[in-house]
Design an enzyme around this catalytic site. Structure first.
Site, mmCIF file in Angstrom:
data_model
loop_
_atom_site.group_PDB
_atom_site.id
_atom_site.type_symbol
_atom_site.label_atom_id
_atom_site.label_comp_id
_atom_site.label_asym_id
_atom_site.label_seq_id
_atom_site.Cartn_x
_atom_site.Cartn_y
_atom_site.Cartn_z
ATOM 1 N N GLU A 1 -0.126 -48.554 16.240
ATOM 2 C CA GLU A 1 -0.189 -48.290 17.677
ATOM 3 C C GLU A 1 -1.492 -48.853 18.255
ATOM 4 O O GLU A 1 -2.562 -48.721 17.634
ATOM 5 C CB GLU A 1 -0.122 -46.775 17.869
ATOM 6 C CG GLU A 1 -0.213 -46.263 19.284
ATOM 7 C CD GLU A 1 -0.178 -44.731 19.329
ATOM 8 O OE1 GLU A 1 -0.004 -44.185 20.435
ATOM 9 O OE2 GLU A 1 -0.334 -44.086 18.260
ATOM 10 N N LYS B 1 6.466 -45.932 24.722
ATOM 11 C CA LYS B 1 6.355 -44.589 24.148
ATOM 12 C C LYS B 1 6.849 -43.533 25.140
ATOM 13 O O LYS B 1 6.395 -43.462 26.279
ATOM 14 C CB LYS B 1 4.898 -44.335 23.771
ATOM 15 C CG LYS B 1 4.639 -43.050 23.007
ATOM 16 C CD LYS B 1 3.181 -42.999 22.570
ATOM 17 C CE LYS B 1 2.868 -41.780 21.726
ATOM 18 N NZ LYS B 1 1.450 -41.775 21.308
ATOM 19 N N CYS C 1 4.134 -42.900 17.214
ATOM 20 C CA CYS C 1 3.272 -41.746 16.953
ATOM 21 C C CYS C 1 3.923 -40.408 17.330
ATOM 22 O O CYS C 1 4.820 -39.950 16.642
ATOM 23 C CB CYS C 1 1.928 -41.954 17.634
ATOM 24 S SG CYS C 1 0.595 -40.941 16.918
ATOM 25 N N VAL D 1 -3.532 -38.405 13.755
ATOM 26 C CA VAL D 1 -4.809 -37.697 13.687
ATOM 27 C C VAL D 1 -4.624 -36.441 12.825
ATOM 28 O O VAL D 1 -3.502 -36.021 12.566
ATOM 29 C CB VAL D 1 -5.305 -37.315 15.099
ATOM 30 C CG1 VAL D 1 -5.556 -38.576 15.928
ATOM 31 C CG2 VAL D 1 -4.325 -36.401 15.815
#
Length: 299
Positions: free
Chosen positions: A57, A128, A161, A188
């Site tokens: 990404e 997205k 993501c 993350v």
């Protein structure tokens, strides 16, 4: 260019196909350097036999924007931006399909996008759908739905993501005929993860691959950017839900390679004489394309 549509290439599905996920560390704002390093890594993957290559990404710009103006300055148009042009050149020369995350600029709007490129040029764009945290300050939510692109290797869907936290994304891609979903991502850390345990993202994508009988290939980034660490662990999940390559490390640039059979993924949706995860849906209870029936919605 069929933005949001399907690339109308004739399909002749191959039995075996090598996919590469490029685990990469973008350097924030260093667009030319990130582009050059991404091209070098694509060449390495092609040398290793990859026919489909997935990049993370926002691989050209970096992720941790501090203002919309900063995001706008680092974004590029598609298909005429320098990164898409450079990727299209290597895709044509090496006869590759690429799925690459990029900050897309369309007039005064910004999208967290992935461009899908084949040997003959740009097939289309995925934007997205589910924006994470401060992304809501910089980007518009995706407006092109969940396109599935036909290629000689099979049908390819895309997610980015946080989209992976929504089972509907993978189920709708399966309903639209996707054999493979490519996931450019910037995962993350998730609170509560025990030391030594793999990321939650790996579990979610393994489950999605299993429950839809599809291959899912996740290309994550590594490194710490403006104080935000990223977890790596890129992987390629086979249609049974088990990894066929990776997870990669949590801190190194790597190329994750796997040989898969996309036609086997589709055939394997017949789990036994009785069960098929798409045919077995109770569309008398919930809508064909998920969600409640209009008559079931409450004010």
């Amino acid at each position: 260019m069929p933005l949001g549509g399907s690339g109308r290439m004739a399909e002749k599905h191959e039995e075996k196909l090598t996919i590469a996920c490029l685990q990469f560390e973008p350097r924030f704002g260093e667009v030319a350097d990130n582009r050059a390093r991404s091209l070098a890594m694509i060449e390495q993957a092609a040398d290793a036999g990859a026919r489909i290559v997935i990049l993370p990404e926002l691989v050209i710009s970096g992720y941790m924007f501090q203002s919309r103006a900063e995001a706008f300055a680092l974004a590029e148009p598609i298909p005429d931006g320098p990164s898409t042009i450079a990727w299209a050149e290597v895709a044509a020369r090496r006869k590759l399909f690429l799925v690459a995350g990029i900050a897309e600029r369309e007039e005064d709007r910004l999208y967290n996008s992935a461009v899908v490129i084949g040997p003959d040029g740009v097939l289309g764009v995925y934007r997205k759908l589910h924006l994470w945290a401060d992304e809501n300050l910089w980007f518009e939510a995706g407006n092109l739905g969940l396109p599935v692109f036909s290629t000689p290797h099979g049908r390819i869907g895309v997610a980015i993501c946080y989209d992976g936290w929504f089972p509907e994304v993978f189920r709708l891609a399966a309903v639209e005929g996707a054999d493979l979903v490519c996931v450019p991502t910037n995962w993350v850390p998730i609170p509560g993860q025990a030391e030594g345990r793999g990321p939650m993202a790996n579990i979610l994508h393994m489950a999605a691959a299993h429950s839809n009988s599809m291959v899912i290939a996740c290309a994550d980034r590594v490194g710490t950017e403006r104080g935000q660490p990223f977890v790596g662990h890129s992987l390629i999940v086979g249609h049974t839900g088990w990894p066929v390559a990776g997870p990669a490390s949590g801190d190194c640039e790597e190329i994750v390679l796997a040989e898969v059979d996309l036609s086997a993924a589709r055939r394997a949706r017949n789990w036994n004489s009785f069960n098929h995860p798409l045919r077995d849906r109770r569309t008398d209870i919930y809508a064909e394309r998920l969600g409640a029936k209009p008559s079931d919605r409450r004010p």
